[in-house]
Design a protein around this motif. Structure first.
Motif, PDB file in Angstrom:
ATOM      1  N   ASP A 246       0.828  -1.212   0.000  1.00 48.15           N
ATOM      2  CA  ASP A 246       0.000   0.000   0.000  1.00 48.15           C
ATOM      3  C   ASP A 246       0.857   1.256   0.000  1.00 48.15           C
ATOM      4  O   ASP A 246       0.537   2.239  -0.688  1.00 48.15           O
ATOM      5  CB  ASP A 246      -0.927   0.000   1.217  1.00 48.15           C
ATOM      6  N   ILE A 247       1.948   1.239   0.758  1.00 48.33           N
ATOM      7  CA  ILE A 247       2.808   2.414   0.842  1.00 48.33           C
ATOM      8  C   ILE A 247       3.405   2.737  -0.522  1.00 48.33           C
ATOM      9  O   ILE A 247       3.442   3.899  -0.948  1.00 48.33           O
ATOM     10  CB  ILE A 247       3.931   2.188   1.881  1.00 48.33           C
ATOM     11  N   LEU A 248       3.852   1.722  -1.218  1.00 50.72           N
ATOM     12  CA  LEU A 248       4.492   1.900  -2.527  1.00 50.72           C
ATOM     13  C   LEU A 248       3.496   1.908  -3.682  1.00 50.72           C
ATOM     14  O   LEU A 248       3.871   2.154  -4.833  1.00 50.72           O
ATOM     15  CB  LEU A 248       5.521   0.789  -2.766  1.00 50.72           C
ATOM     16  N   ARG A 249       2.242   1.609  -3.369  1.00 44.74           N
ATOM     17  CA  ARG A 249       1.183   1.528  -4.388  1.00 44.74           C
ATOM     18  C   ARG A 249       1.554   0.520  -5.468  1.00 44.74           C
ATOM     19  O   ARG A 249       1.455   0.774  -6.676  1.00 44.74           O
ATOM     20  CB  ARG A 249       0.902   2.906  -4.988  1.00 44.74           C
ATOM     21  N   LYS A 250       1.982  -0.639  -5.006  1.00 42.75           N
ATOM     22  CA  LYS A 250       2.312  -1.716  -5.923  1.00 42.75           C
ATOM     23  C   LYS A 250       1.521  -2.951  -5.536  1.00 42.75           C
ATOM     24  O   LYS A 250       1.139  -3.137  -4.385  1.00 42.75           O
ATOM     25  CB  LYS A 250       3.813  -2.022  -5.881  1.00 42.75           C
ATOM     26  N   SER A 251       1.312  -3.807  -6.528  1.00 46.26           N
ATOM     27  CA  SER A 251       0.588  -5.046  -6.290  1.00 46.26           C
ATOM     28  C   SER A 251       1.548  -6.221  -6.328  1.00 46.26           C
ATOM     29  O   SER A 251       2.420  -6.289  -7.211  1.00 46.26           O
ATOM     30  CB  SER A 251      -0.483  -5.237  -7.370  1.00 46.26           C
ATOM     31  N   PRO A 252       1.416  -7.164  -5.411  1.00 47.38           N
ATOM     32  CA  PRO A 252       2.265  -8.361  -5.495  1.00 47.38           C
ATOM     33  C   PRO A 252       2.073  -9.127  -6.792  1.00 47.38           C
ATOM     34  O   PRO A 252       2.979  -9.833  -7.243  1.00 47.38           O
ATOM     35  CB  PRO A 252       1.845  -9.180  -4.264  1.00 47.38           C
ATOM     36  N   ASP A 253       0.907  -8.972  -7.414  1.00 50.95           N
ATOM     37  CA  ASP A 253       0.656  -9.664  -8.689  1.00 50.95           C
ATOM     38  C   ASP A 253       1.580  -9.191  -9.800  1.00 50.95           C
ATOM     39  O   ASP A 253       1.751  -9.881 -10.811  1.00 50.95           O
ATOM     40  CB  ASP A 253      -0.793  -9.450  -9.130  1.00 50.95           C
ATOM     41  N   SER A 254       2.168  -7.991  -9.640  1.00 46.21           N
ATOM     42  CA  SER A 254       3.037  -7.447 -10.678  1.00 46.21           C
ATOM     43  C   SER A 254       4.479  -7.933 -10.549  1.00 46.21           C
ATOM     44  O   SER A 254       5.309  -7.646 -11.417  1.00 46.21           O
ATOM     45  CB  SER A 254       3.014  -5.912 -10.627  1.00 46.21           C
ATOM     46  N   MET A 255       4.781  -8.655  -9.484  1.00 50.21           N
ATOM     47  CA  MET A 255       6.148  -9.144  -9.287  1.00 50.21           C
ATOM     48  C   MET A 255       6.440 -10.327 -10.211  1.00 50.21           C
ATOM     49  O   MET A 255       5.556 -11.114 -10.533  1.00 50.21           O
ATOM     50  CB  MET A 255       6.357  -9.568  -7.833  1.00 50.21           C
ATOM     51  N   MET A 256       7.681 -10.445 -10.600  1.00 50.84           N
ATOM     52  CA  MET A 256       8.107 -11.495 -11.524  1.00 50.84           C
ATOM     53  C   MET A 256       7.734 -12.887 -11.020  1.00 50.84           C
ATOM     54  O   MET A 256       7.307 -13.751 -11.789  1.00 50.84           O
ATOM     55  CB  MET A 256       9.619 -11.372 -11.717  1.00 50.84           C
ATOM     56  N   CYS A 257       7.897 -13.105  -9.698  1.00 51.81           N
ATOM     57  CA  CYS A 257       7.669 -14.452  -9.160  1.00 51.81           C
ATOM     58  C   CYS A 257       6.184 -14.792  -9.024  1.00 51.81           C
ATOM     59  O   CYS A 257       5.842 -15.923  -8.666  1.00 51.81           O
ATOM     60  CB  CYS A 257       8.372 -14.629  -7.821  1.00 51.81           C
ATOM     61  N   ALA A 258       5.286 -13.852  -9.341  1.00 47.26           N
ATOM     62  CA  ALA A 258       3.861 -14.164  -9.332  1.00 47.26           C
ATOM     63  C   ALA A 258       3.455 -14.977 -10.550  1.00 47.26           C
ATOM     64  O   ALA A 258       2.429 -15.673 -10.527  1.00 47.26           O
ATOM     65  CB  ALA A 258       3.032 -12.882  -9.268  1.00 47.26           C
ATOM     66  N   SER A 259       4.271 -14.911 -11.614  1.00 44.44           N
ATOM     67  CA  SER A 259       3.844 -15.556 -12.860  1.00 44.44           C
ATOM     68  C   SER A 259       4.970 -16.258 -13.603  1.00 44.44           C
ATOM     69  O   SER A 259       4.770 -16.688 -14.736  1.00 44.44           O
ATOM     70  CB  SER A 259       3.217 -14.507 -13.791  1.00 44.44           C
ATOM     71  N   SER A 260       6.142 -16.368 -12.988  1.00 40.94           N
ATOM     72  CA  SER A 260       7.234 -17.027 -13.694  1.00 40.94           C
ATOM     73  C   SER A 260       8.056 -17.896 -12.752  1.00 40.94           C
ATOM     74  O   SER A 260       8.059 -17.695 -11.536  1.00 40.94           O
ATOM     75  CB  SER A 260       8.151 -15.997 -14.372  1.00 40.94           C
ATOM     76  N   ARG A 261       8.743 -18.860 -13.331  1.00 41.60           N
ATOM     77  CA  ARG A 261       9.706 -19.694 -12.623  1.00 41.60           C
ATOM     78  C   ARG A 261      10.860 -19.953 -13.594  1.00 41.60           C
ATOM     79  O   ARG A 261      10.701 -19.848 -14.812  1.00 41.60           O
ATOM     80  CB  ARG A 261       9.094 -21.031 -12.183  1.00 41.60           C
ATOM     81  N   MET A 262      12.029 -20.301 -13.044  1.00 40.36           N
ATOM     82  CA  MET A 262      13.163 -20.626 -13.909  1.00 40.36           C
ATOM     83  C   MET A 262      13.596 -22.066 -13.691  1.00 40.36           C
ATOM     84  O   MET A 262      13.727 -22.528 -12.559  1.00 40.36           O
ATOM     85  CB  MET A 262      14.349 -19.694 -13.659  1.00 40.36           C
TER      86      MET A 262
END
Length: 319
Positions: A246-262
């Motif tokens: 909330d402080i940074l106004r970012k969503s965890p869904d936008s993080m790389m690890c929400a939708s990718s793996r290596m």
């Protein structure tokens, strides 16, 4: 006398990033839920034709901590993703230098033959041009599904060469020119804040370079020209708590690890394993299992790269 305490970056507090559940201050650490596999990253192996001064994965002509993965092993992962109805859209290939892996053309053909986009991170030097005919065939068959992202750390040759070795700028620019002349879709990766100037000045410098050499990359586009934050796990950075979203106004869904793996293959391992993201191939705390199903679990942001690169730096490795 210069006060070094005001000119040198503060070193990381050793109490930070120790507990996956809580920060050094006892606050609940931010966790990113897995929303489905959209990008599968493949580390083709850590061997590289050059040794950079600041390579986060320590690639070199001698480092085979991650060995060459095979086309069959990547196909197994893609088959499993398909069986699980994963919403996969893209396969990214990184290294090391991916073109040192002889199976890369077969892996690319397999991925794009399934209708997936393919992204290759390369220095565009001799290992890439050795596969000129295979690349031309892939471009002919799959066109815009294939993108090559070329690492060019700075638009000034001396600064690029300072990081990657004398003469590497000229060789990479030659490879970029070949890709441009032959109609490939090209992206470029640089380093934000590397050398003097802010981001706008960096983009202007790249724009002038691209125009002078007829490289069809829009330097104003943050995807076409990605400027990545510097990566030094020893420099102090804030830990990311649940309140930070909330402080940074970012969503965890936008993080790389929400939708990718290596997918990586460690030297001596019987089979590949999945790790949470491209930045953390060696940390055992971010190993997620050997199957797509096992890797589909949340990731605690318990590493300086999670904070500096992804949350505060706003960077992402895929589109």
């Amino acid at each position: 006398m210069t006060n070094l305490s005001t000119t040198l970056p503060r070193r990381l507090d050793p109490a930070k990033f120790r507990d996956p559940a809580t920060t050094a201050k006892g606050e609940r650490r931010a966790v990113v839920a897995f929303g489905g596999l959209r990008t599968l990253w493949v580390n083709t192996g850590t061997l590289c034709n050059i040794t950079c001064r600041n390579c986060y994965i320590e690639s070199s002509p001698r480092n085979d901590a991650l060995v060459y993965i095979s086309a069959a092993e990547v196909a197994t992962a893609l088959d499993e993703a398909a069986a699980l109805a994963a919403p996969i859209e893209e396969v990214g290939f990184t290294g090391g230098e991916p073109f040192l892996n002889r199976d890369l053309p077969a892996m690319l053909r397999d991925a794009m033959g399934r209708g997936l986009r393919a992204l290759v991170l390369t220095n565009a030097m001799k290992p890439m041009t050795n596969y000129a005919q295979a690349l031309l065939a892939l471009r002919e068959d799959f066109g815009p599904l294939l993108t090559l992202r070329v690492s060019l750390d700075h638009f000034e040759p001396a600064l690029h060469d300072l990081e990657r070795g004398e003469g590497t700028f000229a060789k990479t620019l030659e490879g970029l020119g070949w890709l441009a002349e032959n109609g490939f879709q090209i992206h470029v990766a640089g380093r934000a804040g590397f050398g003097a100037g802010d981001e706008a000045a960096m983009r202007d410098g790249y724009a002038a370079l691209f125009a002078a050499h007829r490289i069809p990359v829009d330097a104003a586009d943050p995807v076409a020209l990605m400027l990545f934050p510097e990566m030094d796990a020893g420099i102090d950075v804030p830990e990311i708590t649940e309140a930070c979203w909330d402080i940074l106004r970012k969503s965890p869904d936008s993080m790389m690890c929400a939708s990718s793996r290596m997918l990586v293959k460690r030297r001596g391992a019987d089979r590949p394993a999945f790790v949470a993201c491209t930045l953390l191939p060696y940390d055992p705390g971010f190993e997620m299992g050997s199957t797509v199903a096992e890797a589909a679990r949340p990731v605690a942001l318990n590493h300086p790269h999670c904070a500096k690169f992804c949350v505060l730096g706003g960077a992402a490795c895929s589109r």
